[in-house]
Enzyme design. Structure first.
Site, PDB file in Angstrom:
ATOM      1  N   LYS A 154      41.566 -25.883  -0.516  1.00 15.40           N
ATOM      2  CA  LYS A 154      40.830 -25.077  -1.288  1.00 15.40           C
ATOM      3  C   LYS A 154      39.626 -25.786  -2.554  1.00 15.40           C
ATOM      4  O   LYS A 154      40.008 -26.102  -2.824  1.00 15.40           O
ATOM      5  CB  LYS A 154      41.869 -23.875  -1.843  1.00 15.40           C
ATOM      6  CG  LYS A 154      41.027 -23.302  -2.873  1.00 15.40           C
ATOM      7  CD  LYS A 154      41.292 -22.544  -3.744  1.00 15.40           C
ATOM      8  CE  LYS A 154      40.913 -23.043  -5.698  1.00 15.40           C
ATOM      9  NZ  LYS A 154      39.728 -22.395  -5.127  1.00 15.40           N
ATOM     10  N   GLY A 207      41.846 -31.630 -10.970  1.00 12.73           N
ATOM     11  CA  GLY A 207      41.395 -30.960 -11.695  1.00 12.73           C
ATOM     12  C   GLY A 207      42.249 -31.396 -12.972  1.00 12.73           C
ATOM     13  O   GLY A 207      42.436 -32.460 -13.101  1.00 12.73           O
ATOM     14  N   SER A 208      41.982 -30.318 -14.152  1.00 17.25           N
ATOM     15  CA  SER A 208      41.770 -30.509 -14.714  1.00 17.25           C
ATOM     16  C   SER A 208      43.991 -31.185 -15.027  1.00 17.25           C
ATOM     17  O   SER A 208      44.808 -30.668 -14.191  1.00 17.25           O
ATOM     18  CB  SER A 208      42.022 -29.150 -16.225  1.00 17.25           C
ATOM     19  OG  SER A 208      42.574 -28.516 -15.897  1.00 17.25           O
ATOM     20  N   THR A 209      43.954 -31.607 -16.814  1.00 20.94           N
ATOM     21  CA  THR A 209      45.314 -31.893 -17.054  1.00 20.94           C
ATOM     22  C   THR A 209      46.022 -30.268 -17.353  1.00 20.94           C
ATOM     23  O   THR A 209      47.761 -30.363 -16.579  1.00 20.94           O
ATOM     24  CB  THR A 209      46.150 -32.396 -17.966  1.00 20.94           C
ATOM     25  OG1 THR A 209      44.594 -34.072 -17.541  1.00 20.94           O
ATOM     26  CG2 THR A 209      47.095 -32.932 -18.322  1.00 20.94           C
ATOM     27  N   VAL A 211      45.716 -27.838 -15.834  1.00 23.87           N
ATOM     28  CA  VAL A 211      45.741 -26.533 -14.244  1.00 23.87           C
ATOM     29  C   VAL A 211      47.748 -27.734 -13.998  1.00 23.87           C
ATOM     30  O   VAL A 211      47.961 -27.075 -12.746  1.00 23.87           O
ATOM     31  CB  VAL A 211      44.878 -26.967 -13.544  1.00 23.87           C
ATOM     32  CG1 VAL A 211      45.084 -25.642 -12.669  1.00 23.87           C
ATOM     33  CG2 VAL A 211      44.187 -25.673 -14.294  1.00 23.87           C
ATOM     34  N   GLY A 212      47.109 -28.982 -13.218  1.00 25.52           N
ATOM     35  CA  GLY A 212      47.742 -30.044 -13.077  1.00 25.52           C
ATOM     36  C   GLY A 212      49.547 -29.316 -13.597  1.00 25.52           C
ATOM     37  O   GLY A 212      50.261 -30.107 -12.453  1.00 25.52           O
ATOM     38  N   GLU A 229      45.832 -36.102  -9.069  1.00 21.78           N
ATOM     39  CA  GLU A 229      44.544 -36.428 -10.437  1.00 21.78           C
ATOM     40  C   GLU A 229      44.135 -35.681 -11.626  1.00 21.78           C
ATOM     41  O   GLU A 229      43.333 -35.012 -11.083  1.00 21.78           O
ATOM     42  CB  GLU A 229      43.717 -36.876  -9.264  1.00 21.78           C
ATOM     43  CG  GLU A 229      44.186 -37.205  -7.401  1.00 21.78           C
ATOM     44  CD  GLU A 229      44.252 -38.813  -8.023  1.00 21.78           C
ATOM     45  OE1 GLU A 229      44.629 -39.251  -9.683  1.00 21.78           O
ATOM     46  OE2 GLU A 229      44.800 -40.188  -7.317  1.00 21.78           O
ATOM     47  N   CYS A 263      35.415 -38.218 -13.661  1.00 19.80           N
ATOM     48  CA  CYS A 263      37.219 -37.744 -14.292  1.00 19.80           C
ATOM     49  C   CYS A 263      37.348 -39.390 -15.027  1.00 19.80           C
ATOM     50  O   CYS A 263      38.206 -39.535 -15.840  1.00 19.80           O
ATOM     51  CB  CYS A 263      38.350 -37.982 -13.540  1.00 19.80           C
ATOM     52  SG  CYS A 263      37.281 -38.778 -11.778  1.00 19.80           S
ATOM     53  N   GLU A 356      38.533 -34.668 -23.166  1.00 23.30           N
ATOM     54  CA  GLU A 356      37.514 -34.864 -22.010  1.00 23.30           C
ATOM     55  C   GLU A 356      36.694 -33.895 -22.494  1.00 23.30           C
ATOM     56  O   GLU A 356      36.500 -32.251 -21.997  1.00 23.30           O
ATOM     57  CB  GLU A 356      38.744 -34.943 -20.985  1.00 23.30           C
ATOM     58  CG  GLU A 356      37.125 -34.883 -19.744  1.00 23.30           C
ATOM     59  CD  GLU A 356      38.075 -34.740 -18.470  1.00 23.30           C
ATOM     60  OE1 GLU A 356      39.132 -33.598 -18.381  1.00 23.30           O
ATOM     61  OE2 GLU A 356      37.910 -35.363 -17.332  1.00 23.30           O
TER      62      GLU A 356
END
Ligand code: TAP
Length: 454
Positions: A154, A207-209, A211-212, A229, A263, A356
Site C-alpha cells: 500500500k 511511517g510515523s511513530t 501510526v507505528g 521504521e 526520517c 520531528e
C-alpha cells in the site's frame, strides 16, 4: 468508488486521479497473493533470481520515466528522483542473489540428522509513507519476494504513482501475477485490512511513530511479524577538532535533503561552544546557497513540501518571534514552498527541538564537552540516525558507541546503504531492513530431525 487526485506539490495542479481500493478489494488481493505464494515458493531458486534480475533490468530501462513521475507526483528534484529510481534497481539486483543463498544448517545430533530450512512466511503486507515512495517500497518488497513470499503493498495515499508503475514493470519483467500487487488507498482502509487479515503473516511498516504504535498493537492480536521504521530527531554533532568548514558546508544537506521530509534528517545540530561562532558564520552561506526551486530543473537541490497542510504544520514550528538565525530562499507563487530555516538559540524544551518537524527547519545548540554532547544527542525518544564530526578517531568511536541510534556516520552525513543494516533504536522502530541479513526477517527457521537408526 473513491478517487484520490494526486497534486503536483510544485504547481498545486492536479496530476491524475487514482481509484482507491476498498477493504473488500484488499481482501481479494490478499487471497490471490496467498494462492500465488504457494506457486512462487516452488519456483527454483535460480529462476526466482533470474526473474528478480529481469525486474531490475525493467526498472533500469524506465529510470527516467519513474523519476519524472516522482518529480510530478511528489515534488522531488529530478536529480534526486533519478537516484531513487536507481536505488530500486540496485536493491532488486542485490536481493536477486538471495534466493540461491537461503542456506540452512546441519546440526550435530545423536541418532540422526538435524537440518534447518529458511521457510518463507507467506503473504507480506507492505505499508509505505509518502516521503520516499520508491526506495522504501523496494527495501521491503525485494527481500520479501526473494525469500519466496508474495507482497501486497500500500503506497501512501498522496504518492501512489511510482509504486503502481513499478508493479506494472514487475509483470512486464515476467514475475508471475500476484507475486507483487500494489493497492492504492487509505491507510485506515487498505493498510488496516493488511494488519487485520489473518493471511497476511508480516507487516513491514514505515511511517510515523504514532501510526507505528497502532500497527504494532494490531499485529500483536495475531502475533503477526512486524518491522517498524518510524520517526527520528537525529543529531549532527560537531566537535571543535573537526573540519569545521566541511561540517558546515554539508550540514544543510544532512537536514534539507527532500525538503527535510527525511526520517534520517539531522535536525538538531550540536556544536562545541568554542567553535560555535565560526560554525555559524560558515553555515549561513551554505544554507543560503541551497538551490530551492523547480523540481524539474537538473540543478535543483530542494523542492516543495508535500502538501499545504504539511507546510502549515512545518510553519507552526517557526511562529512570530521564533529565534530565526538565518534562512535560505524559496520561490513565490504556487507550490508548497518553505525556505530552509535555521533556529538558534533554541531551548531544549522548545517543540522545535523535541518534535520531528519533517520539514526544512533545523535547530543549533552548543555543548561544552563529549559527555554533554552524548547526553544531548540521547535526550529524545527517537534513535534513528546521526553524524559525528571530529578528527579524533578514539572520540569518534566513543561517541558512536554512546549515542543510542541505529545508523551513524562519522565525518559524513550519509545514512542508508542497501547492503548494510538499517533501522532505529527506541521509538524509531523495531527490527532492521536491508543488508545481508534482511532475509532473516522474511523467513521462519524450521528445524527438522531425521532419525537414522533402524
Ligand atoms: P504515516 O502517517 O504514519 O503513514 C505511513 C503509511 O501508513 C501511509 O501509507 C498511511 O496511509 C498508512 N497508514 C495510516 N494509518 C494507518 C492505519 N491505521 N493502518 C495502516 N496503515 C496506516 O506517516 P507519513 O506521514 O506518511 O510519513 C512520515 C513519517 O514516516 C515520519 O515520521 C518519518 O520519520 C517516518 N519515516 C520513517 C522512515 C524510516 S526508514 N524510519 C522512513 C521514512 C519515513 P495514508 O497515506 O492513507 O495516510
Amino acid at each position: 468508488m473513491t478517487q484520490y487526485t494526486v497534486i503536483n506539490p510544485a504547481t498545486e495542479q492536479p496530476v491524475t486521479a487514482i481509484t482507491q481500493k476498498t477493504a473488500e478489494e484488499t481482501d481479494e488481493a490478499i487471497a490471490r497473493a496467498a494462492v500465488a505464494q504457494r506457486a512462487w515458493r516452488e519456483v527454483a531458486p535460480g529462476d526466482r533470481a533470474r526473474l528478480l534480475r529481469a525486474f531490475a533490468a525493467e526498472v533500469d530501462a524506465h529510470i527516467d520515466e519513474l523519476a519524472a513521475l516522482e518529480t510530478t507526483g511528489s515534488g522531488h528534484p529530478v536529480g534526486a528522483a533519478t537516484w531513487e529510481a536507481g536505488q530500486v534497481r540496485d536493491v532488486l539486483m542485490y536481493y536477486s542473489a538471495a534466493p540461491e543463498r537461503l542456506i540452512g544448517k546441519q546440526i550435530p545430533v545423536a541418532g540422526g540428522l538435524d537440518v534447518t530450512f529458511a521457510e518463507p512466511l507467506g503473504v507480506v503486507g507492505l505499508i509505505v509513507p509518502w516521503n520516499f515512495p520508491m526506495p522504501i517500497f523496494s527495501w521491503g518488497m525485494a527481500p520479501a519476494i526473494a525469500a519466496g513470499n508474495t507482497v501486497v503493498a500500500k503506497p501512501a495515499e498522496m504518492t501512489p504513482l511510482t509504486a503502481i508503475r513499478i508493479g506494472e514493470l514487475a509483470l512486464a519483467a515476467g514475475l508471475p501475477e500476484n507475486v507483487l500487487q500494489v493497492l492504492p488507498g487509505k491507510g485506515s482502509v487498505v493498510g488496516q485490512r493488511l494488519v487485520d487479515h489473518p493471511l497476511v503473516r508480516k507487516i513491514v511498516f514505515t511511517g510515523s511513530t504514532e501510526v507505528g504504535q497502532q500497527i504494532m498493537a494490531g499485529c500483536a492480536r495475531q502475533v503477526k511479524r512486524v518491522t517498524l521504521e518510524l520517526g527520528g530527531k537525529s543529531a549532527n554533532i560537531v566537535f571543535a577538532d573537526a573540519d569545521i568548514e566541511k561540517a558546515a558546508a554539508t550540514a544543510p544537506y544532512a537536514v534539507f535533503d527532500n525538503a527535510g521530509q527525511d526520517c534520517c534528517a539531522r535536525s538538531r545540530i550540536l556544536v562545541q561552544s568554542s567553535v560555535l561562532e565560526e560554525f555559524m558564520e560558515l553555515l549561513e552561506p551554505a544554507v543560503k546557497g541551497v538551490r530551492v526551486g523547480d523540481p524539474g530543473a537538473s540543478d535543483t537541490e530542494m523542492g516543495p513540501l508535500i502538501s499545504a497542510a504539511h507546510r502549515d504544520h512545518v510553519a507552526s514550528y517557526v511562529p512570530d518571534g521564533a529565534p530565526v538565525a538565518f534562512r535560505g530562499g524559496s520561490p513565490d507563487g504556487p507550490g508548497f514552498w518553505y525556505p530552509p530555516t535555521v533556529l538558534a538559540p533554541v531551548r531544549a524544551d522548545d517543540r522545535a527541538y523535541t518534535d520531528e518537524i519533517f520539514g526544512p527547519v533545523v535547530t543549533v545548540t552548543p555543548f561544552t564537552d563529549e559527555a554533554e554532547a552524548i547526553e544531548l544527542a540521547n535526550d529524545t525518544p527517537y534513535g534513528l540516525s546521526g553524524s559525528i564530526w571530529t578528527s579524533n578517531v578514539g572520540r569518534a568511536i566513543r561517541v558512536a558507541r554512546g549515542v543510542e541510534t541505529g545508523n551513524l556516520s562519522v565525518n559524513s552525513h550519509s545514512s542508508v546503504r542497501y547492503w548494510t543494516p538499517f533501522g532505529g533504536f527506541k521509538q524509531s522502530g523495531l527490527g532492521r531492513e536491508l543488508g545481508p541479513d534482511a532475509l532473516e526477517s522474511f523467513t521462519e527457521t524450521k528445524n527438522v530431525f531425521i532419525a537414522t537408526q533402524d
